[in-house]
Design a protein around this motif. Structure first.
Motif: not given
Length: 301
Positions: A222-248
């Motif tokens: 579905h999504t080719e770019i799921q996250g970006l990383y640039i050393r010493d600057r940026l680290f992103t994620t499309q997915g929700h690392l903090g979600f649990d079952e009820q939150m979803v």
């Protein structure tokens, strides 16, 4: 500030939710860009920033060696007509103690022209240029607006389809290094229709230097770019690392009630609710972002 969304008169970063004491802590400022379902807020004892504070504190305490994080929060959505009374600060309002900024997910469009979204975009550009000591991370909306800042295209999926709940992603070699794994798969909960469709570079923005490496760390069908990383600057994620079952489940229901998920996608939403209980790798991703904040990932480039 904090758990209230009326913080227009409060200084940025004046509420600290926790601090580990096993080593020097990185002071992270969380920009809240939405509020969770009231049930989630009651159960978690606060908004999305509280969710992330608990996640990062837990991931840091269980890391070997332990990684400390100190968390402050600020609500940035300025949309009084819809009950949101936050404000986007100026760069000089961000304390020097802040060494990391994380932008949460949101039901607002990162590619939209809401006044506060444009103000947040301008603030992030200023932080990038004026505060090179501050590392940037973003989740879903946060991933998208940071990518937009760097000249990426952010748009809805051409088919209109959503990517929902437990989703297996394919790691790139850089992703395997970031997460310290030989596995080629990693799973996170997803909750989006919009996506980043082009990778930033020095050709898309003057904020990046010629030859500066920008890595995509995972992709899905579905999504080719799921996250970006640039050393010493940026680290992103499309997915929700903090979600649990009820939150979803609650987040899907909120989108169904608002009409964002409708038609053929309602069947997909029902299937997603059924997969919400599956274990995902949120703590693994949180630990990697913590290493990034602490400067412990310099072997990844």
């Amino acid at each position: 500030m904090g758990d209230s969304n009326d913080n227009s008169k409060n200084p940025v970063g004046d509420v600290t939710t926790s601090k580990a004491d096993n080593q020097e802590a990185v002071h992270m400022l969380i920009f809240e860009t939405d509020e969770p379902h009231p049930e989630t807020k009651d159960r978690k004892g606060g908004g999305f920033a509280k969710v992330f504070d608990e996640l990062f504190t837990k991931a840091g305490s269980e890391h070997d060696p332990p990684l400390s994080i100190e968390t402050s929060m600020h609500y940035v959505v300025d949309d009084p007509d819809n009950g949101h009374n936050g404000h986007v600060p100026n760069t000089d309002e961000i304390p020097e103690s802040i060494k990391a900024i994380l932008i949460t997910g949101s039901m607002y469009d990162a590619h939209g022209n809401d006044k506060w979204v444009k103000q947040l975009l301008s603030l992030l550009e200023e932080v990038w240029t004026k505060r090179p000591d501050v590392l940037l991370s973003g989740i879903c909306f946060g991933h998208q607006i940071l990518s937009r800042m760097l000249g990426s295209k952010v748009e809805g999926h051409p088919s209109g389809k959503w990517e929902l709940a437990h989703t297996e992603m394919s790691l790139t070699p850089v992703g395997q290094k970031l997460f310290r794994t030989d596995d080629k798969k990693l799973s996170l909960h997803q909750m989006h229709q919009d996506q980043v469709t082009t990778k930033p570079s020095s050709e898309t923005t003057s904020l990046l230097k010629e030859g500066q490496k920008v890595h995509v760390w995972a992709s899905t069908e579905h999504t080719e770019i799921q996250g970006l990383y640039i050393r010493d600057r940026l680290f992103t994620t499309q997915g929700h690392l903090g979600f649990d079952e009820q939150m979803v489940r609650r987040q899907i229901e909120m989108r169904e009630e608002s009409g964002s998920i409708e038609g053929d996608e309602t069947e997909r939403a029902a299937e997603a609710k059924e997969s919400a209980h599956l274990k995902h790798d949120g703590e693994v991703v949180a630990a990697a972002i913590l290493r990034f904040f602490h400067g412990d990932d310099h072997d990844v480039d």
